[in-house]
Enzyme design. Structure first.
Site, PDB file in Angstrom:
ATOM      1  N   LYS A  12       0.816  -1.223   0.000  1.00 10.96           N
ATOM      2  CA  LYS A  12       0.000   0.000   0.000  1.00 10.96           C
ATOM      3  C   LYS A  12       0.851   1.275   0.000  1.00 10.96           C
ATOM      4  CE  LYS A  12      -4.434  -1.596   1.469  1.00 10.96           C
ATOM      5  NZ  LYS A  12      -4.294  -3.024   1.833  1.00 10.96           N
ATOM      6  N   GLU A  72     -10.161   6.459   3.085  1.00  9.97           N
ATOM      7  CA  GLU A  72     -11.047   5.472   3.681  1.00  9.97           C
ATOM      8  C   GLU A  72     -10.182   4.309   4.137  1.00  9.97           C
ATOM      9  OE1 GLU A  72     -10.220   5.444   0.552  1.00  9.97           O
ATOM     10  OE2 GLU A  72      -9.701   3.332   0.270  1.00  9.97           O
ATOM     11  N   SER A 105       1.812  -9.742  -0.803  1.00 11.96           N
ATOM     12  CA  SER A 105       1.422  -8.329  -0.736  1.00 11.96           C
ATOM     13  C   SER A 105       1.727  -7.698   0.614  1.00 11.96           C
ATOM     14  CB  SER A 105      -0.058  -8.176  -1.067  1.00 11.96           C
ATOM     15  OG  SER A 105      -0.853  -9.034  -0.261  1.00 11.96           O
TER      16      SER A 105
HETATM   17  C1  LIG Z   1      -5.153  -4.064   1.403  1.00  9.74           C
HETATM   18  C2  LIG Z   1      -4.422  -5.313   1.158  1.00  9.74           C
HETATM   19  C3  LIG Z   1      -4.764  -6.175   0.090  1.00  9.74           C
HETATM   20  C4  LIG Z   1      -5.933  -5.944  -0.812  1.00  9.74           C
HETATM   21  O1  LIG Z   1      -5.901  -4.768  -1.583  1.00  9.74           O
HETATM   22  P1  LIG Z   1      -5.617  -4.775  -3.158  1.00  9.74           P
HETATM   23  O2  LIG Z   1      -5.986  -3.402  -3.573  1.00  9.74           O
HETATM   24  O3  LIG Z   1      -6.496  -5.811  -3.769  1.00  9.74           O
HETATM   25  O4  LIG Z   1      -4.185  -5.072  -3.357  1.00  9.74           O
HETATM   26  C5  LIG Z   1      -3.979  -7.291  -0.107  1.00  9.74           C
HETATM   27  N1  LIG Z   1      -2.937  -7.593   0.696  1.00  9.74           N
HETATM   28  C6  LIG Z   1      -2.580  -6.800   1.723  1.00  9.74           C
HETATM   29  C7  LIG Z   1      -1.421  -7.178   2.571  1.00  9.74           C
HETATM   30  C8  LIG Z   1      -3.312  -5.631   1.990  1.00  9.74           C
HETATM   31  O5  LIG Z   1      -2.960  -4.847   3.018  1.00  9.74           O
END
Ligand SMILES: *Cc1c(COP(=O)(O)O)cnc(C)c1O
Length: 395
Positions: A86, A108, A375
């Site tokens: 993020k 948000e 992610s």
């Molecule tokens: C917020 C988040 C997601 C989901 O958001 P996307 O916009 O689909 O990438 C996925 N993995 C993590 C670790 C997150 O914090």
């Protein structure tokens, strides 16, 4: 692919007249800065010096040998500052907002991850920050509320609707309408009205830009597949983007099936949703029989958004990317497996992508590779996974 903010039939700007000035101003500014060498030099500097990029592309040897089949590489977005992808988006948007002369960021947040990332960028840029969060979520995610306040942000609990993420998005949009002169709305995923899905994608595309260079360096050829989890879809589109024109690279998005796509407790938008218009965009959404946005469920707070970004909806329509459902149970098993096999505790969101990779890799041959985007890191998920397994631990 994009024409007037459309991805095929998806995307667009389904917003009240009062918001048009804000999105037009944002689009003009983005068009002015996106290819500006000075802007990009500053952003690259922030990525490298502050966020810790480039993130590693790690060959998961133990997993690959244990599972058999393709060699598995993990794109380590979990190693970024604040522990997830993020930060890529918020640094880009905060820099853009600063160039536009804005002094205040609003955002948000659902689980609180995007709120914490935005509060982080606001602290770094010396900007005011207000985060809208469903009241229900402020109770479930008390630690993230504390972090946002610690970082200097104000957190406003949203009590409308189901008092969760979708209501926080609606409230942030209303707030933006009433105060566009000094405020930028830092949206957290590839969703909302044009130009957000494009802006957020471009800032997250650094992921696939790096993967491409790193995998060519390691393997001498492109991977057979790139796999990522999909909430709104920002880490996934960021991972896919620089491979979209390489038809030999399969692009696989993993949706949160929750308790299963044959139940109502799911958040698998492509697999269970229908075409609709919400939050300023046309895309697929989980809906009830009357077309109202359905309540969604997943063990992963970061994946339980009832929609999906318009570019994913388009990649699905044209068959360029596949979107597969992964249940809570499969994700938890992957969370545990990757922890004990690689010594990496992945975010429960990322565990959805890892779960599918564990099924998919053995169907390929040893001279092929796949890349899975991790992610985020899983520290935040230990309490809820323990609870899922019937163990209560205090935070
Ligand atoms: C917020 C988040 C997601 C989901 O958001 P996307 O916009 O689909 O990438 C996925 N993995 C993590 C670790 C997150 O914090």
């Amino acid at each position: 692919m994009t024409e007037h903010g459309r991805f095929g039939i998806h995307g667009g700007q389904y917003i009240p007249e009062t918001l048009m000035n804000a999105v037009i101003e944002l689009e003009d500014a983005y068009n002015r800065y996106k290819d500006d060498p000075e802007f990009n030099r500053e952003l690259t500097d922030l990525f490298n010096q502050y966020a810790g990029r480039p993130s590693r592309l790690y060959y998961a040897k133990r997993m690959s040998e244990d599972l058999g089949g393709a060699r598995i590489y993990l794109k380590r977005e979990d190693l970024n500052h604040t522990g997830a992808h993020k930060i890529n988006n918020v640094l880009g948007q905060a820099l853009l907002a600063k160039k536009m002369g804005k002094t205040r960021l609003i955002a948000e947040t659902g689980a609180g991850q995007h709120g914490v990332a935005t509060a982080t960028a606001a602290a770094l840029f010396g900007m005011e920050c207000v985060v809208f969060m469903g009241e229900e979520d402020t109770r479930r995610q008390a630690l993230n509320v504390y972090k946002m306040k610690l970082l200097g942000a104000e957190v406003i609990p949203v009590t409308t609707g189901t008092a969760t993420l979708k209501d926080a998005v609606s409230q942030a949009m209303r707030e933006w309408t009433s105060r566009i002169s000094d405020t930028h709305y830092c949206l957290g995923s590839v969703m909302g009205p044009h130009p957000f899905p494009t802006i957020v994608r471009d800032f997250q595309a650094v992921i696939s830009k790096e993967i491409r260079e790193q995998i060519l360096e390691a393997e001498g050829k492109l991977p057979a597949a790139v796999i990522a989890c999909v909430g709104g879809g920002s880490n996934a589109i960021g991972s896919f983007y620089h491979f979209i024109d390489d038809s030999e690279v399969k692009l696989i998005g993993c949706e949160a099936a929750g308790r299963g796509i044959d139940t109502f407790e799911t958040a698998a938008t492509i697999n269970t949703g229908r075409l609709g218009i919400f939050h300023g965009m046309k895309s697929y959404f989980c809906q009830d029989a009357y077309g109202q946005i359905a309540p969604v469920y997943s063990i992963s707070a970061g994946l339980d958004y009832p929609g999906i970004g318009p570019e994913h909806a388009y990649l699905h329509d044209i068959g360029r990317a596949d979107y597969v459902p992964v249940t809570d149970e499969e994700a938890v098993e992957a969370f545990e497996y990757v922890s004990r096999t690689e010594g990496i505790i992945p975010a429960i969101e990322s565990a959805h992508a890892l779960a599918y990779a564990m099924k998919y890799a053995p169907t390929l041959s040893g001279d092929q590779s796949i890349v899975v985007t991790v992610s985020g890191r899983g520290d935040k998920d230990c309490v809820s996974v323990a609870r899922y397994r019937g163990e209560e631990i205090s935070e």
